[in-house]
Write a protein that holds these residues in place. Sequence first.
Motif, mmCIF file in Angstrom:
data_model
loop_
_atom_site.group_PDB
_atom_site.id
_atom_site.type_symbol
_atom_site.label_atom_id
_atom_site.label_comp_id
_atom_site.label_asym_id
_atom_site.label_seq_id
_atom_site.Cartn_x
_atom_site.Cartn_y
_atom_site.Cartn_z
ATOM 1 N N VAL A 47 -112.336 13.891 36.202
ATOM 2 C CA VAL A 47 -111.179 13.207 36.774
ATOM 3 C C VAL A 47 -111.666 11.975 37.522
ATOM 4 O O VAL A 47 -112.441 12.090 38.473
ATOM 5 C CB VAL A 47 -110.386 14.138 37.711
ATOM 6 C CG1 VAL A 47 -109.183 13.415 38.281
ATOM 7 C CG2 VAL A 47 -109.956 15.398 36.978
ATOM 8 N N LEU A 48 -111.221 10.811 37.075
ATOM 9 C CA LEU A 48 -111.588 9.541 37.689
ATOM 10 C C LEU A 48 -110.326 8.934 38.277
ATOM 11 O O LEU A 48 -109.437 8.499 37.534
ATOM 12 C CB LEU A 48 -112.195 8.596 36.655
ATOM 13 C CG LEU A 48 -113.402 9.142 35.889
ATOM 14 C CD1 LEU A 48 -113.738 8.243 34.722
ATOM 15 C CD2 LEU A 48 -114.577 9.289 36.817
ATOM 16 N N THR A 49 -110.205 8.948 39.600
ATOM 17 C CA THR A 49 -109.017 8.394 40.234
ATOM 18 C C THR A 49 -109.248 6.936 40.591
ATOM 19 O O THR A 49 -110.350 6.544 40.965
ATOM 20 C CB THR A 49 -108.635 9.177 41.496
ATOM 21 O OG1 THR A 49 -109.737 9.173 42.396
ATOM 22 C CG2 THR A 49 -108.253 10.604 41.155
ATOM 23 N N GLN A 62 -93.250 4.814 49.426
ATOM 24 C CA GLN A 62 -93.727 5.717 48.389
ATOM 25 C C GLN A 62 -95.175 5.373 48.065
ATOM 26 O O GLN A 62 -95.611 4.246 48.278
ATOM 27 C CB GLN A 62 -92.878 5.575 47.118
ATOM 28 C CG GLN A 62 -91.396 5.736 47.315
ATOM 29 C CD GLN A 62 -90.992 7.161 47.607
ATOM 30 O OE1 GLN A 62 -91.661 8.103 47.206
ATOM 31 N NE2 GLN A 62 -89.899 7.327 48.325
ATOM 32 N N SER A 63 -95.895 6.337 47.523
ATOM 33 C CA SER A 63 -97.269 6.075 47.104
ATOM 34 C C SER A 63 -97.478 6.588 45.688
ATOM 35 O O SER A 63 -96.781 7.487 45.231
ATOM 36 C CB SER A 63 -98.266 6.731 48.059
ATOM 37 O OG SER A 63 -98.144 8.128 47.992
ATOM 38 N N GLU A 64 -98.462 6.008 45.025
ATOM 39 C CA GLU A 64 -98.743 6.358 43.636
ATOM 40 C C GLU A 64 -100.234 6.191 43.392
ATOM 41 O O GLU A 64 -100.846 5.241 43.868
ATOM 42 C CB GLU A 64 -97.942 5.434 42.725
ATOM 43 C CG GLU A 64 -98.120 5.677 41.266
ATOM 44 C CD GLU A 64 -97.267 4.723 40.454
ATOM 45 O OE1 GLU A 64 -96.187 5.142 40.011
ATOM 46 O OE2 GLU A 64 -97.686 3.572 40.281
ATOM 47 N N THR A 65 -100.831 7.114 42.686
ATOM 48 C CA THR A 65 -102.243 7.054 42.341
ATOM 49 C C THR A 65 -102.391 7.182 40.836
ATOM 50 O O THR A 65 -101.709 7.985 40.208
ATOM 51 C CB THR A 65 -103.015 8.206 43.019
ATOM 52 O OG1 THR A 65 -102.753 8.190 44.402
ATOM 53 C CG2 THR A 65 -104.491 8.090 42.777
ATOM 54 N N THR A 66 -103.283 6.398 40.249
ATOM 55 C CA THR A 66 -103.556 6.518 38.832
ATOM 56 C C THR A 66 -104.878 7.249 38.636
ATOM 57 O O THR A 66 -105.746 7.227 39.506
ATOM 58 C CB THR A 66 -103.642 5.135 38.150
ATOM 59 O OG1 THR A 66 -104.675 4.391 38.772
ATOM 60 C CG2 THR A 66 -102.334 4.396 38.250
ATOM 61 N N ALA A 67 -105.014 7.899 37.495
ATOM 62 C CA ALA A 67 -106.246 8.626 37.191
ATOM 63 C C ALA A 67 -106.480 8.607 35.689
ATOM 64 O O ALA A 67 -105.544 8.522 34.905
ATOM 65 C CB ALA A 67 -106.148 10.068 37.676
ATOM 66 N N ARG A 68 -107.736 8.678 35.322
ATOM 67 C CA ARG A 68 -108.112 8.905 33.931
ATOM 68 C C ARG A 68 -108.792 10.255 33.888
ATOM 69 O O ARG A 68 -109.753 10.506 34.621
ATOM 70 C CB ARG A 68 -109.041 7.821 33.398
ATOM 71 C CG ARG A 68 -109.215 7.975 31.882
ATOM 72 C CD ARG A 68 -110.072 6.904 31.314
ATOM 73 N NE ARG A 68 -111.459 7.300 31.539
ATOM 74 C CZ ARG A 68 -112.477 6.468 31.491
ATOM 75 N NH1 ARG A 68 -112.294 5.207 31.274
ATOM 76 N NH2 ARG A 68 -113.701 6.910 31.680
ATOM 77 N N ARG A 91 -102.625 18.151 43.385
ATOM 78 C CA ARG A 91 -101.779 17.041 42.947
ATOM 79 C C ARG A 91 -101.209 17.325 41.566
ATOM 80 O O ARG A 91 -101.820 18.024 40.761
ATOM 81 C CB ARG A 91 -102.563 15.733 42.898
ATOM 82 C CG ARG A 91 -103.044 15.273 44.229
ATOM 83 C CD ARG A 91 -103.758 13.979 44.084
ATOM 84 N NE ARG A 91 -104.229 13.504 45.388
ATOM 85 C CZ ARG A 91 -104.904 12.411 45.558
ATOM 86 N NH1 ARG A 91 -105.206 11.658 44.528
ATOM 87 N NH2 ARG A 91 -105.290 12.050 46.747
ATOM 88 N N VAL A 92 -100.070 16.726 41.303
ATOM 89 C CA VAL A 92 -99.421 16.846 40.002
ATOM 90 C C VAL A 92 -99.481 15.482 39.324
ATOM 91 O O VAL A 92 -99.002 14.488 39.870
ATOM 92 C CB VAL A 92 -97.955 17.292 40.149
ATOM 93 C CG1 VAL A 92 -97.277 17.352 38.797
ATOM 94 C CG2 VAL A 92 -97.881 18.634 40.857
ATOM 95 N N ASP A 114 -99.763 10.089 39.601
ATOM 96 C CA ASP A 114 -99.100 11.044 40.479
ATOM 97 C C ASP A 114 -98.283 10.260 41.476
ATOM 98 O O ASP A 114 -98.414 9.041 41.605
ATOM 99 C CB ASP A 114 -100.086 11.972 41.176
ATOM 100 C CG ASP A 114 -100.713 11.363 42.408
ATOM 101 O OD1 ASP A 114 -100.868 10.135 42.463
ATOM 102 O OD2 ASP A 114 -101.055 12.120 43.319
ATOM 103 N N GLY A 115 -97.411 10.929 42.149
ATOM 104 C CA GLY A 115 -96.561 10.249 43.118
ATOM 105 C C GLY A 115 -95.129 10.271 42.633
ATOM 106 O O GLY A 115 -94.635 11.280 42.140
ATOM 107 N N VAL A 116 -94.459 9.137 42.707
ATOM 108 C CA VAL A 116 -93.045 9.038 42.343
ATOM 109 C C VAL A 116 -92.876 9.155 40.833
ATOM 110 O O VAL A 116 -93.598 8.531 40.077
ATOM 111 C CB VAL A 116 -92.474 7.688 42.821
ATOM 112 C CG1 VAL A 116 -91.020 7.558 42.432
ATOM 113 C CG2 VAL A 116 -92.647 7.566 44.307
ATOM 114 N N ASN A 117 -91.937 9.974 40.407
ATOM 115 C CA ASN A 117 -91.651 10.130 38.983
ATOM 116 C C ASN A 117 -90.387 9.379 38.632
ATOM 117 O O ASN A 117 -89.436 9.359 39.332
ATOM 118 C CB ASN A 117 -91.484 11.607 38.617
ATOM 119 C CG ASN A 117 -92.782 12.355 38.756
ATOM 120 O OD1 ASN A 117 -93.827 11.804 38.554
ATOM 121 N ND2 ASN A 117 -92.697 13.617 39.113
#
Length: 117
Positions: A47-49, A62-68, A91-92, A114-117
């Motif tokens: 998991v690379l965030t 709101q906050s949002e994080t991306t991951a590969r 986290r989801v 993850d974060g806001v959908n």
Amino acid sequence: MLSHRLRHRIHIQQPEKTQDPQTGEEIAGWQTLYLGLKPLNSVPAEVLTGAGREFIAADAKQSETTARINIRWFPVDISLFYQCRILWDGRVYDIHSIETDLTGRQEWRLRCKDGVN
């Protein structure tokens, strides 16, 4: 794929609809995705965030994080992955794109948020 990079464990879930026996209402939920008879609830992954971001939506911060997320390749209908979500470290993550390596048979590369959908 180098196995020492797969130091995280992820849980892959798919949507599930059940019916309330008293009201008959459909209830949306999540269940573990199965590959044949094997549950995908402790899949080795890398998991690379990336950097997160904050923004204002619905008059709230709101906050949002991306991951590969990289996992070993296994045969699966790729359209099934787009409906799924990944649980990792409390986290989801929602899957936004799916890529494979050059050979097409070594690893899945899932781009998630993850974060806001």
